[in-house]
Structures are given as C-alpha cells and as structure tokens.
Motif scaffolding. Sequence first.
Motif, PDB file in Angstrom:
ATOM      1  N   GLY A 120       0.823  -1.212   0.000  1.00  0.00           N
ATOM      2  CA  GLY A 120       0.000   0.000   0.000  1.00  0.00           C
ATOM      3  C   GLY A 120       0.855   1.259   0.000  1.00  0.00           C
ATOM      4  N   ARG A 121       0.622   2.124   0.948  1.00  0.00           N
ATOM      5  CA  ARG A 121       1.286   3.421   0.987  1.00  0.00           C
ATOM      6  C   ARG A 121       2.750   3.297   1.393  1.00  0.00           C
ATOM      7  NH1 ARG A 121      -2.319   8.076   3.720  1.00  0.00           N
ATOM      8  NH2 ARG A 121      -0.233   9.017   3.597  1.00  0.00           N
ATOM      9  N   ILE A 122       3.629   3.772   0.509  1.00  0.00           N
ATOM     10  CA  ILE A 122       5.063   3.671   0.770  1.00  0.00           C
ATOM     11  C   ILE A 122       5.475   4.573   1.919  1.00  0.00           C
ATOM     12  CG2 ILE A 122       7.350   4.114  -0.224  1.00  0.00           C
ATOM     13  CD1 ILE A 122       6.265   3.193  -2.897  1.00  0.00           C
ATOM     14  N   ASP A 123       4.812   5.732   2.081  1.00  0.00           N
ATOM     15  CA  ASP A 123       5.196   6.620   3.177  1.00  0.00           C
ATOM     16  C   ASP A 123       4.961   5.959   4.525  1.00  0.00           C
ATOM     17  OD1 ASP A 123       2.440   6.730   2.741  1.00  0.00           O
ATOM     18  OD2 ASP A 123       2.258   8.841   3.306  1.00  0.00           O
ATOM     19  N   HIS A 124       3.864   5.222   4.659  1.00  0.00           N
ATOM     20  CA  HIS A 124       3.597   4.520   5.909  1.00  0.00           C
ATOM     21  C   HIS A 124       4.632   3.418   6.144  1.00  0.00           C
ATOM     22  CE1 HIS A 124      -0.961   5.686   6.277  1.00  0.00           C
ATOM     23  NE2 HIS A 124      -0.134   6.713   6.399  1.00  0.00           N
ATOM     24  N   PHE A 125       4.977   2.687   5.074  1.00  0.00           N
ATOM     25  CA  PHE A 125       5.957   1.616   5.209  1.00  0.00           C
ATOM     26  C   PHE A 125       7.307   2.159   5.653  1.00  0.00           C
ATOM     27  CE2 PHE A 125       9.200  -1.047   2.905  1.00  0.00           C
ATOM     28  CZ  PHE A 125       9.232  -2.052   3.858  1.00  0.00           C
ATOM     29  N   LEU A 126       7.777   3.245   5.008  1.00  0.00           N
ATOM     30  CA  LEU A 126       9.067   3.821   5.381  1.00  0.00           C
ATOM     31  C   LEU A 126       9.029   4.389   6.802  1.00  0.00           C
ATOM     32  CD1 LEU A 126      10.130   5.616   2.078  1.00  0.00           C
ATOM     33  CD2 LEU A 126      11.091   3.530   3.062  1.00  0.00           C
ATOM     34  N   ALA A 127       7.909   4.997   7.172  1.00  0.00           N
ATOM     35  CA  ALA A 127       7.786   5.520   8.534  1.00  0.00           C
ATOM     36  C   ALA A 127       7.883   4.381   9.544  1.00  0.00           C
ATOM     37  CB  ALA A 127       6.463   6.262   8.700  1.00  0.00           C
ATOM     38  N   ASN A 128       7.321   3.236   9.232  1.00  0.00           N
ATOM     39  CA  ASN A 128       7.388   2.097  10.150  1.00  0.00           C
ATOM     40  C   ASN A 128       8.807   1.547  10.256  1.00  0.00           C
ATOM     41  OD1 ASN A 128       4.627   2.240  10.700  1.00  0.00           O
ATOM     42  ND2 ASN A 128       4.093   0.922   8.985  1.00  0.00           N
ATOM     43  N   ILE A 129       9.549   1.526   9.145  1.00  0.00           N
ATOM     44  CA  ILE A 129      10.962   1.134   9.199  1.00  0.00           C
ATOM     45  C   ILE A 129      11.729   2.104  10.090  1.00  0.00           C
ATOM     46  CG2 ILE A 129      13.100   0.967   7.880  1.00  0.00           C
ATOM     47  CD1 ILE A 129      11.411  -1.392   7.355  1.00  0.00           C
ATOM     48  N   HIS A 130      11.450   3.395   9.952  1.00  0.00           N
ATOM     49  CA  HIS A 130      12.122   4.399  10.782  1.00  0.00           C
ATOM     50  C   HIS A 130      11.809   4.194  12.265  1.00  0.00           C
ATOM     51  CE1 HIS A 130      12.567   7.449   7.220  1.00  0.00           C
ATOM     52  NE2 HIS A 130      13.371   6.411   7.131  1.00  0.00           N
ATOM     53  N   LEU A 131      10.593   3.782  12.576  1.00  0.00           N
ATOM     54  CA  LEU A 131      10.256   3.509  13.972  1.00  0.00           C
ATOM     55  C   LEU A 131      11.092   2.360  14.518  1.00  0.00           C
ATOM     56  CD1 LEU A 131       6.357   3.849  14.079  1.00  0.00           C
ATOM     57  CD2 LEU A 131       8.044   5.356  15.142  1.00  0.00           C
ATOM     58  N   LEU A 132      11.275   1.306  13.724  1.00  0.00           N
ATOM     59  CA  LEU A 132      12.117   0.204  14.174  1.00  0.00           C
ATOM     60  C   LEU A 132      13.549   0.671  14.413  1.00  0.00           C
ATOM     61  CD1 LEU A 132       9.657  -1.503  13.331  1.00  0.00           C
ATOM     62  CD2 LEU A 132      11.259  -3.160  12.347  1.00  0.00           C
ATOM     63  N   GLU A 133      14.049   1.526  13.526  1.00  0.00           N
ATOM     64  CA  GLU A 133      15.395   2.072  13.721  1.00  0.00           C
ATOM     65  C   GLU A 133      15.473   2.914  14.990  1.00  0.00           C
ATOM     66  OE1 GLU A 133      17.826   3.552  10.511  1.00  0.00           O
ATOM     67  OE2 GLU A 133      16.202   3.137   9.106  1.00  0.00           O
ATOM     68  N   LYS A 134      14.455   3.720  15.212  1.00  0.00           N
ATOM     69  CA  LYS A 134      14.435   4.585  16.389  1.00  0.00           C
ATOM     70  C   LYS A 134      14.583   3.774  17.664  1.00  0.00           C
ATOM     71  CE  LYS A 134      11.190   7.379  19.092  1.00  0.00           C
ATOM     72  NZ  LYS A 134       9.827   7.991  19.132  1.00  0.00           N
ATOM     73  N   TYR A 135      13.793   2.721  17.790  1.00  0.00           N
ATOM     74  CA  TYR A 135      13.822   1.955  19.037  1.00  0.00           C
ATOM     75  C   TYR A 135      15.080   1.099  19.144  1.00  0.00           C
ATOM     76  CZ  TYR A 135       9.158   3.699  19.829  1.00  0.00           C
ATOM     77  OH  TYR A 135       8.092   4.528  20.042  1.00  0.00           O
ATOM     78  N   ALA A 136      15.654   0.711  18.007  1.00  0.00           N
ATOM     79  CA  ALA A 136      16.922  -0.015  18.051  1.00  0.00           C
ATOM     80  C   ALA A 136      18.032   0.895  18.564  1.00  0.00           C
ATOM     81  CB  ALA A 136      17.277  -0.569  16.677  1.00  0.00           C
ATOM     82  N   THR A 137      18.080   2.143  18.084  1.00  0.00           N
ATOM     83  CA  THR A 137      19.123   3.067  18.524  1.00  0.00           C
ATOM     84  C   THR A 137      18.923   3.498  19.976  1.00  0.00           C
ATOM     85  OG1 THR A 137      17.889   4.946  17.621  1.00  0.00           O
ATOM     86  CG2 THR A 137      19.547   3.951  16.207  1.00  0.00           C
ATOM     87  N   GLU A 138      17.692   3.456  20.450  1.00  0.00           N
ATOM     88  CA  GLU A 138      17.435   3.777  21.853  1.00  0.00           C
ATOM     89  C   GLU A 138      17.757   2.616  22.788  1.00  0.00           C
ATOM     90  OE1 GLU A 138      13.420   5.117  22.152  1.00  0.00           O
ATOM     91  OE2 GLU A 138      13.829   7.059  21.211  1.00  0.00           O
ATOM     92  N   GLY A 139      18.156   1.485  22.212  1.00  0.00           N
ATOM     93  CA  GLY A 139      18.595   0.360  23.026  1.00  0.00           C
ATOM     94  C   GLY A 139      17.478  -0.485  23.602  1.00  0.00           C
ATOM     95  N   LYS A 140      16.279  -0.449  23.000  1.00  0.00           N
ATOM     96  CA  LYS A 140      15.192  -1.300  23.485  1.00  0.00           C
ATOM     97  C   LYS A 140      15.566  -2.758  23.292  1.00  0.00           C
ATOM     98  CE  LYS A 140      12.894   2.451  24.289  1.00  0.00           C
ATOM     99  NZ  LYS A 140      12.814   2.996  25.668  1.00  0.00           N
ATOM    100  N   SER A 141      15.310  -3.570  24.299  1.00  0.00           N
ATOM    101  CA  SER A 141      15.820  -4.940  24.291  1.00  0.00           C
ATOM    102  C   SER A 141      14.910  -5.922  23.562  1.00  0.00           C
ATOM    103  CB  SER A 141      16.024  -5.431  25.726  1.00  0.00           C
ATOM    104  OG  SER A 141      14.814  -5.371  26.459  1.00  0.00           O
ATOM    105  N   CYS A 142      13.628  -5.627  23.420  1.00  0.00           N
ATOM    106  CA  CYS A 142      12.733  -6.611  22.811  1.00  0.00           C
ATOM    107  C   CYS A 142      12.893  -6.619  21.290  1.00  0.00           C
ATOM    108  CB  CYS A 142      11.282  -6.338  23.195  1.00  0.00           C
ATOM    109  SG  CYS A 142      10.550  -4.898  22.421  1.00  0.00           S
ATOM    110  N   GLU A 143      12.648  -7.774  20.706  1.00  0.00           N
ATOM    111  CA  GLU A 143      12.693  -7.932  19.256  1.00  0.00           C
ATOM    112  C   GLU A 143      11.431  -7.332  18.649  1.00  0.00           C
ATOM    113  OE1 GLU A 143      13.975  -9.753  15.471  1.00  0.00           O
ATOM    114  OE2 GLU A 143      14.994  -9.271  17.342  1.00  0.00           O
ATOM    115  N   ILE A 144      11.600  -6.427  17.668  1.00  0.00           N
ATOM    116  CA  ILE A 144      10.467  -5.821  16.967  1.00  0.00           C
ATOM    117  C   ILE A 144      10.602  -6.165  15.496  1.00  0.00           C
ATOM    118  CG2 ILE A 144       9.174  -3.717  16.487  1.00  0.00           C
ATOM    119  CD1 ILE A 144      10.574  -2.421  18.865  1.00  0.00           C
ATOM    120  N   SER A 145       9.549  -6.665  14.890  1.00  0.00           N
ATOM    121  CA  SER A 145       9.633  -7.087  13.497  1.00  0.00           C
ATOM    122  C   SER A 145       8.376  -6.698  12.738  1.00  0.00           C
ATOM    123  CB  SER A 145       9.851  -8.596  13.403  1.00  0.00           C
ATOM    124  OG  SER A 145       8.851  -9.293  14.118  1.00  0.00           O
ATOM    125  N   LEU A 146       8.556  -6.453  11.432  1.00  0.00           N
ATOM    126  CA  LEU A 146       7.452  -6.272  10.500  1.00  0.00           C
ATOM    127  C   LEU A 146       7.301  -7.576   9.727  1.00  0.00           C
ATOM    128  CD1 LEU A 146       8.286  -2.780   8.898  1.00  0.00           C
ATOM    129  CD2 LEU A 146       6.874  -3.241  10.895  1.00  0.00           C
TER     130      LEU A 146
END
Length: 215
Positions: A104-130
């Motif tokens: 569907g919408r590419i902007d939503h998909f890219l925003a969701n990838i950015h969210l995964l990056e955000k929480y990875a850089t913040e050091g969140k310990s749980c596994e997050i996947s799309l």
Amino acid sequence: MYINIVAGGPTAFIPPLGNFNIPGSLWIGVDRGTAVLLDNGIKPDAAFGDFDSVTKKELAEFETSIPDLKKYKPEKDETDMELALSWAIRQNPESIAIFGATGGRIDHFLANIHLLEKYATEGKSCEISLIDCSNYVSVKKPGAYHVEKESGKKYISFLPGSLDVSGLTLRGFKYPLENKYVPRGSTLCVSNELIDETGTFSFSEGILIVIRSND
C-alpha cells in the motif's frame, strides 16, 4: 509476553493471523487494523488511532467491544502506529510483531521502518519485526546474531539503516564477509542465502536492517 500489532495495510499482505495467536499473546489494533482483527475472529486487547479510515458503525462496535480503546484527534505529531508501538514497548514484552504495515502506501511503510530504527538506537531490548506474507523485517544494533535456515524465507538481505555499518561479518552464507565496512546506500548484501543450516552475522557499529524474503 508477546505483543502482536495489526495495522490497516492491504489485507493481501497479511499472513494468517491465527498462526501467531499463541497463548499469552496480546493483540493490538491500529486504526483499520482493529477491524482486520475482528474479521479474523480475534478480539483486540487494545486499539489505537484516530479511526478516520473506519465507518461510524465499525467505530461504534469498537467502542462497545474493546476494553482499552485509545482514540486520538487526526491532528497529532505521532502516527497511530507510533502511539501503539510506544505503548507496547512500555509493557516490556519479549517480542513485538507488526502486521499490516507493508504494502500500500510507501510513506507509511518507510515511517514504520524508521520507527524500528528509532527503538533499536534507543537500546530497546525486545525484538520488533514487521511481518507480511513474503517478508520478515527487523532492525539490529551492533552485536552478534544467530540465524537458522527457513524453507519459506530463502533470501536474507542486510542493509545499512540510518548509520553506516562497520565490521560486518557473515558466516555460513553463500556470500560470506569478514569485517566489512558497508556504507549507507550500499546494495552489497542484497539477496544472500544460507548454505549451512545455521549461520551468524555480526557488526561493531551502525544500524542494520535485516530482511528475510521469499520470491
């Protein structure tokens, strides 16, 4: 505890949700994803969104059947997914799986990838996947990881995220690497394959997007 989040992306991309409905899982609807859950016979434990993509009748059903419905104004700084994901992380789950967030919408998909990056850089310990019917996407911070061969996910790609990747080492793969620097924008590690039943990948600096795919 496992948390499954369902967004309102095209249902053709969403795998059978019952396969992920293990005991103890929490199910979270995001906007139209709430209706997707109910259509699949799964009652959401909570739902987030401005619900501008559902009908008044559907919203009324949500309000009467979902114990924790969080409704927001459309004018806000966070996406509905970010609100749901932030809440999910605060529950300290073992893992978070997100469905209906690709296609569907590419902007939503890219925003969701950015969210995964955000929480990875913040050091969140749980596994997050799309997760969708063809892909499993996760974002990794520096470290060493073990990976097993899956018949339905032949290809494994490693893409630098918002930061260049240093020290990338791939072992047990068709195209191995040893302590390689991979800058942003590189396609060096697209469509690799495991040649052994198990393999490892590791890196020392950066952010790595890992995508397991089938054709």
